[in-house]
Motif scaffolding. Structure first.
Motif, PDB file in Angstrom:
ATOM      1  N   GLN A  40     -15.455  63.654  41.264  1.00 45.60           N
ATOM      2  CA  GLN A  40     -16.796  63.123  41.023  1.00 45.60           C
ATOM      3  C   GLN A  40     -17.849  63.842  41.865  1.00 45.60           C
ATOM      4  N   GLN A  41     -17.542  64.090  43.140  1.00 39.70           N
ATOM      5  CA  GLN A  41     -18.486  64.820  43.995  1.00 39.70           C
ATOM      6  C   GLN A  41     -18.700  66.241  43.480  1.00 39.70           C
ATOM      7  N   GLY A  91     -12.436  60.881  43.640  1.00 41.59           N
ATOM      8  CA  GLY A  91     -13.671  61.013  44.406  1.00 41.59           C
ATOM      9  C   GLY A  91     -14.074  62.471  44.587  1.00 41.59           C
ATOM     10  N   LYS A 136     -21.009  66.286  40.457  1.00 40.52           N
ATOM     11  CA  LYS A 136     -22.428  66.149  40.816  1.00 40.52           C
ATOM     12  C   LYS A 136     -23.049  67.500  41.149  1.00 40.52           C
ATOM     13  N   GLN A 137     -22.208  68.421  41.614  1.00 37.13           N
ATOM     14  CA  GLN A 137     -22.691  69.757  41.963  1.00 37.13           C
ATOM     15  C   GLN A 137     -22.361  70.780  40.872  1.00 37.13           C
TER      16      GLN A 137
END
Length: 168
Positions: free
Chosen positions: A58-59, A55, A62-63
Motif C-alpha cells: 500500500q505504501q 502495508g 501511494k508512490q
C-alpha cells in the motif's frame, strides 16, 4: 526514480526443508492441502506477515511503485511429500494443482501485487532437478505457463529469470 520493487526473503533455519528463499511459502496457509495447512501459531504468523507485506504494498502504491514477489521454482510446505506422496511426482496433476491454488491464495490475500519474478535454474536442490523420470525442459515450461496463467488471472505480470553456472 524507482517504479518497481521486488520482495524476497532470505532462508530461515526455523522453516526446515527450504535451503533458499521463497516469499510465497511464507505467505500461503495452504488450506487446499489440509494435512499440511498452517494452523495455530503458524497461521497467526502468516496472517501477521500478510498484514505487514500488505502495508508495504500500500505504501509503495501511494508512490506509484509496483511490487513484485520473487519465487523460486517449485516449493512445498514442510511434510508435503510425506502427507501427499503424489506431490513428489511432477508427472501427476496433484503437484501442479496445489501450486496453482497456493499462488491464487497468496494473490487473493494481497491483491495489489503487481506480479511475480520467477527464478528457474536456481540451485540444483529444487524439485524439478531432483526428478528422475520427467522431461525437465517440459516441466520448466509447464511451471512458467502455470505462473503466467495465475498472473494473467490477477492482472499481474510475470518476469522469468534464470542463472547459469559458467564455471562448470
Amino acid at each position: 526514480e524507482v517504479n518497481s520493487m521486488i520482495l524476497e526473503f532470505h532462508p530461515n533455519a526455523e522453516q526446515p526443508g527450504r535451503g533458499f528463499a521463497t516469499l510465497v511459502d511464507d505467505l500461503a496457509l495452504d488450506e487446499s492441502a489440509p494435512k499440511v495447512a498452517k494452523r495455530g501459531k503458524a497461521k497467526d504468523e502468516v496472517l501477521k506477515l500478510r498484514a505487514n507485506i500488505g502495508g508495504i504494498i500500500q505504501q509503495a502504491a501511494k508512490q506509484k511503485i509496483d511490487v513484485y514477489f520473487a519465487d523460486f521454482e517449485i516449493t512445498f510446505p514442510r511434510g508435503m511429500t510425506e502427507a501427499y506422496p503424489s506431490a513428489a511426482d511432477l508427472n501427476s496433476e496433484f503437484a501442479w494443482r496445489f501450486l496453482e491454488r497456493r499462488l491464487d491464495e497468496v494473490w487473493n490475500a494481497l491483491p495489489q501485487l503487481a506480479g511475480i519474478v520467477l527464478y528457474t535454474d536456481e540451485p540444483d536442490d529444487l524439485i524439478i532437478y531432483n526428478q528422475k523420470n520427467i522431461d525437465r525442459q517440459a516441466a520448466v515450461r509447464r511451471l512458467i505457463e502455470l505462473y503466467l496463467r495465475v498472473c494473467r488471472r490477477h492482472g499481474g505480470r510475470l518476469a522469468v529469470c534464470t542463472f547459469a553456472d559458467y564455471t562448470s
